[in-house]
Motif scaffolding. Structure first.
Motif, short mmCIF file in Angstrom:
data_model
loop_
_atom_site.label_atom_id
_atom_site.label_comp_id
_atom_site.label_asym_id
_atom_site.label_seq_id
_atom_site.Cartn_x
_atom_site.Cartn_y
_atom_site.Cartn_z
N SER A 81 -47.14 -20.73 67.66
CA SER A 81 -47.68 -21.94 68.28
C SER A 81 -49.14 -21.71 68.69
O SER A 81 -49.56 -20.58 68.93
CB SER A 81 -46.85 -22.35 69.50
OG SER A 81 -46.95 -21.37 70.52
N TYR A 82 -49.90 -22.81 68.79
CA TYR A 82 -51.32 -22.73 69.15
C TYR A 82 -51.78 -24.09 69.66
O TYR A 82 -51.05 -25.09 69.57
CB TYR A 82 -52.16 -22.31 67.94
CG TYR A 82 -52.18 -23.32 66.82
CD1 TYR A 82 -53.25 -24.20 66.66
CD2 TYR A 82 -51.12 -23.42 65.92
CE1 TYR A 82 -53.26 -25.14 65.65
CE2 TYR A 82 -51.12 -24.35 64.90
CZ TYR A 82 -52.19 -25.22 64.77
OH TYR A 82 -52.20 -26.15 63.77
N ASP A 83 -52.99 -24.15 70.21
CA ASP A 83 -53.56 -25.40 70.72
C ASP A 83 -54.42 -26.02 69.62
O ASP A 83 -55.50 -25.51 69.30
CB ASP A 83 -54.41 -25.12 71.97
CG ASP A 83 -54.92 -26.40 72.62
OD1 ASP A 83 -54.89 -27.46 71.98
OD2 ASP A 83 -55.37 -26.32 73.79
N ASP A 85 -56.29 -28.53 69.69
CA ASP A 85 -57.58 -29.03 70.15
C ASP A 85 -58.65 -27.93 70.13
O ASP A 85 -59.85 -28.24 70.13
CB ASP A 85 -57.46 -29.58 71.58
CG ASP A 85 -56.62 -30.85 71.64
OD1 ASP A 85 -56.60 -31.59 70.62
OD2 ASP A 85 -55.99 -31.09 72.67
N LEU A 86 -58.20 -26.68 70.14
CA LEU A 86 -59.15 -25.56 70.18
C LEU A 86 -59.19 -24.75 68.90
O LEU A 86 -60.21 -24.12 68.60
CB LEU A 86 -58.80 -24.63 71.36
CG LEU A 86 -58.78 -25.25 72.75
CD1 LEU A 86 -58.44 -24.20 73.80
CD2 LEU A 86 -60.13 -25.89 73.07
N ASP A 109 -48.54 -28.44 66.11
CA ASP A 109 -49.09 -27.34 66.90
C ASP A 109 -48.37 -26.03 66.63
O ASP A 109 -48.38 -25.12 67.45
CB ASP A 109 -49.04 -27.67 68.40
CG ASP A 109 -47.63 -27.92 68.88
OD1 ASP A 109 -46.70 -27.98 68.04
OD2 ASP A 109 -47.43 -28.06 70.11
N THR A 143 -57.17 -19.92 75.72
CA THR A 143 -56.01 -20.35 74.94
C THR A 143 -55.20 -19.12 74.53
O THR A 143 -55.55 -17.99 74.83
CB THR A 143 -56.46 -21.15 73.70
OG1 THR A 143 -55.32 -21.76 73.09
CG2 THR A 143 -57.17 -20.26 72.69
N SER A 167 -47.66 -13.15 72.97
CA SER A 167 -48.88 -13.94 72.79
C SER A 167 -50.12 -13.08 72.67
O SER A 167 -50.16 -11.93 73.14
CB SER A 167 -49.07 -14.91 73.97
OG SER A 167 -47.99 -15.82 74.07
#
Length: 252
Positions: A81-83, A85-86, A109, A143, A167
């Motif tokens: 998973s990741y953001d 938007d970034l 995402d 993030t 993470s």
């Protein structure tokens, strides 16, 4: 065949993932297998996810999912998973171990990566890089890229699952906002102040009528003072003429 093609971008429970991997392996091997309940990842040791700790907007970063030691690892599926938007996943950037069938599925995402050995190929042993891929930094901010789920299958059909997510924390720096450029105003053409040539005043010496009397230093009479003088001169002359004429008549 993709291990998650029926539900692109959706997260699947480790037991379901293991069943899908096993089904694919059964089809390839042509033999029957008995699946064990999902447990800790016993056939992989020290799985992790890594990425640069810092990056700037516009950078391309490399993300890896390594294991220190694998034992007869025949197939696996990873959910990252990741953001969005970034970070943005660079399509077709995923790389897997050689000698197998690979799949990369991009969700909203999440990213799902799967790898299966082919036919009678042996499972993977020892230190392995399960997947390597790249992402582009879109903006600044703190993030994380997280390995949320993972399921593993050995060549005997035994399945195990990731114990807990892991993470990679990243500090992203946004590109500086360009300052507005201001152009210097062009100097305006210098304007010389308008100058007028003064009209020379009439010199007093050019007008003899305005010259002063050398004896009295006073200006001569002008205007109304001249008229009585002009009248008096002929009257005096007429009186003198009459006196002379009378004297001549008396002598005669």
């Amino acid at each position: 065949m993709s291990l998650s093609e029926n539900q692109p971008g959706a997260r699947r429970r480790p037991r379901d993932v293991a069943a899908a991997i096993a089904a694919a392996a059964i089809a390839m091997l042509g033999t029957s297998m008995v699946l064990a309940p999902a447990a800790s990842a016993d056939n992989v040791d020290s799985i992790s996810i890594s990425a640069p700790s810092t990056a700037d907007e516009g950078d391309t970063i490399t993300v890896t999912v390594p294991v220190d030691s694998a034992t007869d690892l025949y197939a696996y599926e990873l959910t990252v998973s990741y953001d969005p938007d970034l970070l943005s996943y660079d399509a077709d950037s995923a790389a897997f171990p050689e000698g197998g069938h690979d799949t990369a599925i991009e969700g909203t995402d999440t990213l799902t990566f799967a790898h299966t050995r082919l036919g009678t190929s042996p499972g993977l042993d020892g230190e392995q890089m399960l997947v390597t891929f790249t992402m582009t930094v879109l903006d600044g901010g703190a993030t994380a890229i997280t390995l949320e789920d993972a399921s593993f299958l050995d060549s005997a059909g035994e399945s195990t699952a990731l114990v807990e997510p892991t993470s990679a924390e990243i500090a992203l720096t946004a590109a500086p906002t360009p300052s507005p450029t201001t152009s210097s105003p062009s100097p305006s053409a210098s304007t010389s102040p308008a100058t007028s040539t003064p009209t020379p005043t009439q010199s007093a010496s050019t007008d003899t009528a305005l010259s002063s009397d050398p004896e009295t230093g006073s200006l001569p009479s002008t205007g109304g003072n001249v008229i009585p003088f002009l009248i008096a001169v002929p009257l005096i002359a007429l009186g003198a003429f009459l006196i002379i004429r009378n004297k001549k008549e008396a002598v005669q």
